[in-house]
Each structure stands twice: as C-alpha cells, then as structure tokens.
Design a protein around this motif. Structure first.
Motif, PDB file in Angstrom:
ATOM      1  N   ALA A 108      27.433  39.304  19.070  1.00 56.95           N
ATOM      2  CA  ALA A 108      27.559  38.800  20.446  1.00 56.95           C
ATOM      3  C   ALA A 108      26.217  38.262  20.938  1.00 56.95           C
ATOM      4  N   LEU A 109      25.135  38.967  20.631  1.00 54.18           N
ATOM      5  CA  LEU A 109      23.798  38.493  21.021  1.00 54.18           C
ATOM      6  C   LEU A 109      23.502  37.134  20.392  1.00 54.18           C
ATOM      7  N   LEU A 110      23.755  37.024  19.103  1.00 58.43           N
ATOM      8  CA  LEU A 110      23.493  35.754  18.423  1.00 58.43           C
ATOM      9  C   LEU A 110      24.338  34.633  19.006  1.00 58.43           C
ATOM     10  N   SER A 111      25.585  34.932  19.354  1.00 57.34           N
ATOM     11  CA  SER A 111      26.469  33.927  19.944  1.00 57.34           C
ATOM     12  C   SER A 111      26.034  33.525  21.339  1.00 57.34           C
ATOM     13  N   ASP A 112      25.519  34.474  22.107  1.00 56.80           N
ATOM     14  CA  ASP A 112      25.096  34.197  23.485  1.00 56.80           C
ATOM     15  C   ASP A 112      23.759  33.479  23.563  1.00 56.80           C
ATOM     16  N   ILE A 113      22.846  33.811  22.666  1.00 61.84           N
ATOM     17  CA  ILE A 113      21.452  33.397  22.811  1.00 61.84           C
ATOM     18  C   ILE A 113      21.046  32.268  21.867  1.00 61.84           C
ATOM     19  N   TRP A 114      21.656  32.141  20.724  1.00 60.35           N
ATOM     20  CA  TRP A 114      21.354  31.109  19.739  1.00 60.35           C
ATOM     21  C   TRP A 114      19.849  31.022  19.432  1.00 60.35           C
ATOM     22  N   PRO A 115      19.248  32.099  18.972  1.00 60.32           N
ATOM     23  CA  PRO A 115      17.799  32.053  18.734  1.00 60.32           C
ATOM     24  C   PRO A 115      17.447  31.217  17.504  1.00 60.32           C
ATOM     25  N   SER A 135      24.566  42.766   4.326  1.00 63.18           N
ATOM     26  CA  SER A 135      24.897  41.349   4.153  1.00 63.18           C
ATOM     27  C   SER A 135      25.702  40.802   5.322  1.00 63.18           C
ATOM     28  N   GLN A 136      26.263  41.661   6.161  1.00 60.83           N
ATOM     29  CA  GLN A 136      27.069  41.218   7.299  1.00 60.83           C
ATOM     30  C   GLN A 136      26.260  41.050   8.586  1.00 60.83           C
ATOM     31  N   LEU A 137      24.955  41.238   8.509  1.00 59.54           N
ATOM     32  CA  LEU A 137      24.123  41.093   9.702  1.00 59.54           C
ATOM     33  C   LEU A 137      24.258  39.717  10.337  1.00 59.54           C
ATOM     34  N   LEU A 138      24.286  38.686   9.538  1.00 60.09           N
ATOM     35  CA  LEU A 138      24.251  37.319  10.057  1.00 60.09           C
ATOM     36  C   LEU A 138      25.511  36.538   9.714  1.00 60.09           C
ATOM     37  N   THR A 139      26.653  37.183   9.812  1.00 58.68           N
ATOM     38  CA  THR A 139      27.906  36.527   9.414  1.00 58.68           C
ATOM     39  C   THR A 139      28.626  35.835  10.567  1.00 58.68           C
ATOM     40  N   VAL A 140      27.884  35.284  11.489  1.00 64.90           N
ATOM     41  CA  VAL A 140      28.478  34.483  12.562  1.00 64.90           C
ATOM     42  C   VAL A 140      27.883  33.081  12.485  1.00 64.90           C
ATOM     43  N   ALA A 141      28.657  32.102  12.877  1.00 66.96           N
ATOM     44  CA  ALA A 141      28.229  30.703  12.769  1.00 66.96           C
ATOM     45  C   ALA A 141      26.918  30.441  13.510  1.00 66.96           C
ATOM     46  N   GLU A 142      26.712  31.110  14.619  1.00 63.46           N
ATOM     47  CA  GLU A 142      25.507  30.887  15.425  1.00 63.46           C
ATOM     48  C   GLU A 142      24.231  31.274  14.681  1.00 63.46           C
ATOM     49  N   ALA A 143      24.343  32.116  13.663  1.00 61.51           N
ATOM     50  CA  ALA A 143      23.168  32.505  12.879  1.00 61.51           C
ATOM     51  C   ALA A 143      22.612  31.324  12.093  1.00 61.51           C
ATOM     52  N   SER A 144      23.401  30.279  11.917  1.00 61.15           N
ATOM     53  CA  SER A 144      22.922  29.108  11.168  1.00 61.15           C
ATOM     54  C   SER A 144      21.800  28.386  11.910  1.00 61.15           C
ATOM     55  N   GLU A 164      19.240  44.471  -4.965  1.00 61.16           N
ATOM     56  CA  GLU A 164      20.641  44.374  -4.546  1.00 61.16           C
ATOM     57  C   GLU A 164      20.741  44.101  -3.047  1.00 61.16           C
ATOM     58  N   LEU A 165      19.923  44.787  -2.251  1.00 65.00           N
ATOM     59  CA  LEU A 165      19.951  44.575  -0.801  1.00 65.00           C
ATOM     60  C   LEU A 165      19.541  43.149  -0.448  1.00 65.00           C
ATOM     61  N   LEU A 166      18.460  42.677  -1.039  1.00 61.31           N
ATOM     62  CA  LEU A 166      17.974  41.330  -0.725  1.00 61.31           C
ATOM     63  C   LEU A 166      18.943  40.257  -1.207  1.00 61.31           C
ATOM     64  N   VAL A 167      19.448  40.411  -2.415  1.00 65.47           N
ATOM     65  CA  VAL A 167      20.373  39.411  -2.946  1.00 65.47           C
ATOM     66  C   VAL A 167      21.626  39.340  -2.090  1.00 65.47           C
ATOM     67  N   ARG A 168      22.189  40.469  -1.737  1.00 66.14           N
ATOM     68  CA  ARG A 168      23.414  40.459  -0.920  1.00 66.14           C
ATOM     69  C   ARG A 168      23.142  39.866   0.457  1.00 66.14           C
ATOM     70  N   LEU A 169      22.020  40.202   1.038  1.00 67.17           N
ATOM     71  CA  LEU A 169      21.692  39.660   2.355  1.00 67.17           C
ATOM     72  C   LEU A 169      21.594  38.137   2.293  1.00 67.17           C
ATOM     73  N   PHE A 170      20.815  37.619   1.361  1.00 67.73           N
ATOM     74  CA  PHE A 170      20.572  36.193   1.347  1.00 67.73           C
ATOM     75  C   PHE A 170      21.727  35.392   0.764  1.00 67.73           C
ATOM     76  N   VAL A 171      22.469  35.935  -0.169  1.00 74.87           N
ATOM     77  CA  VAL A 171      23.627  35.226  -0.704  1.00 74.87           C
ATOM     78  C   VAL A 171      24.686  35.070   0.373  1.00 74.87           C
ATOM     79  N   HIS A 172      24.870  36.087   1.182  1.00 73.86           N
ATOM     80  CA  HIS A 172      25.924  36.044   2.213  1.00 73.86           C
ATOM     81  C   HIS A 172      25.497  35.286   3.460  1.00 73.86           C
ATOM     82  N   THR A 173      24.209  35.051   3.633  1.00 73.85           N
ATOM     83  CA  THR A 173      23.761  34.349   4.851  1.00 73.85           C
ATOM     84  C   THR A 173      23.382  32.905   4.589  1.00 73.85           C
ATOM     85  N   CYS A 174      23.201  32.533   3.359  1.00 68.38           N
ATOM     86  CA  CYS A 174      22.788  31.143   3.067  1.00 68.38           C
ATOM     87  C   CYS A 174      23.990  30.236   2.962  1.00 68.38           C
TER      88      CYS A 174
END
Length: 174
Positions: A108-115, A135-144, A164-174
């Motif tokens: 919701a923060l990312l959607s409201d603020i678009w940083p 890996s789900q931290l940035l799974t909203v369109a506004e994170a782009s 594993e943590l880094l790969v999952r984070l960046f694979v799911h957010t890129c």
C-alpha cells in the motif's frame, strides 16, 4: 498544539514515541515539510494501523506537504499516515513482529507514494521470513518505479542461504 499555531518554516520533523497520529493537525501545523520521520507511534489498545489509516485517509491539508521528498519510519506508522502523494525517498523499518500479513502494508505504501529511492530495514530477531517471502517484498507494479533500492537484512534471521535469498529477491523483482 492547537490548530492555529503554525510552523511554516519547519522543513524537517521527527516524531518518535508518540501517542496517536493526527494527519490533519500535523499537515496544518507543519505545512512545508520536506523530511518526515515517524517511529514508535502508539495507539490505544485495540486500535490497529488499519484503523489509524482509515481515520487519516484524505485528511492531509490540500496545500500542505507539497515539497515532502523524504519519508522515513516504521512500517506501521507510515502505513497509518495514509499519505498519498509521491515522495522520492522512502525508508521503511519493519517492526520486530512483522510477518507475511504485514506485506500488504508495504505494498500500500509503494502504491500510494511511488518512491524512486527505497530503503528497507528488515531483520529483527523476532522476524522469521523465508526466501520466498523475501521475494514478495516488491511484487506490486508500483515497485517498478524504484531506481535505487537498498535492503538492510540481518541475515541470521532468515531461513535460506545468502545466495538463495538474494537470487529469489532479485529474480522475482526484476
């Protein structure tokens, strides 16, 4: 302070260990903030961040906080603020009790603020996130819109290897 006391020259405000969060009063008293930090905001027993957000939604004065470009604080306080204008820099500290159900607050923060600049502090001893949840931290369109991302992890609190943590984070957010 009463609503007629204004601080038009105040550019930076840090509120820590406050009781409640009254956006209409804050935006009226400090209309020209560029930096706002909120942490350890307390509410009456039984009042959730969702209740505070609903009460604060749309309450920011229309001509206030136009220059706000840095918002920092705990996830729950920033979520309860219900600020819906673009802010360039967002710094979010996950609370010690954060779990997967708190992810919609971040989204919701990312959607409201678009940083464009996002700093996440995650990793209190009580947090237990696995690699899939990270890996789900940035799974909203506004994170782009985020062009600068810093993730501050206390890695011994996460299940999975560093890679594993880094790969999952960046694979799911890129």
């Amino acid at each position: 302070p009463p609503g007629d006391i204004l601080f038009p020259h105040m550019r930076e405000l840090t509120l820590r260990y406050t009781y409640g969060l009254h956006v209409a009063l804050l935006s009226r008293c400090f209309p020209n903030l560029q930096y706002l930090e909120l942490s350890h905001v307390r509410a009456r027993y039984g009042i959730t961040p969702e209740h505070l957000r609903a009460a604060n939604n749309g309450m920011c004065c229309s001509d206030s906080w136009q220059a706000l470009n840095y918002l920092s604080g705990s996830l729950n306080a920033l979520f309860a603020l219900a600020h819906t204008r673009r802010v360039d820099r967002l710094c979010v500290v996950f609370p010690p009790e954060a779990t997967m159900p708190s992810m919609p607050r971040l989204h919701a923060l990312l959607s409201d603020i678009w940083p464009s600049h996002l700093l996440l502090h995650l990793g209190h001893e009580q947090n237990r996130f696995n690699a899939t949840e990270i890996s789900q931290l940035l799974t909203v369109a506004e994170a782009s819109r985020v062009s600068h991302f810093t993730l501050n992890l206390t890695e011994n609190n996460f299940m999975g290897t560093d890679i594993e943590l880094l790969v999952r984070l960046f694979v799911h957010t890129c």
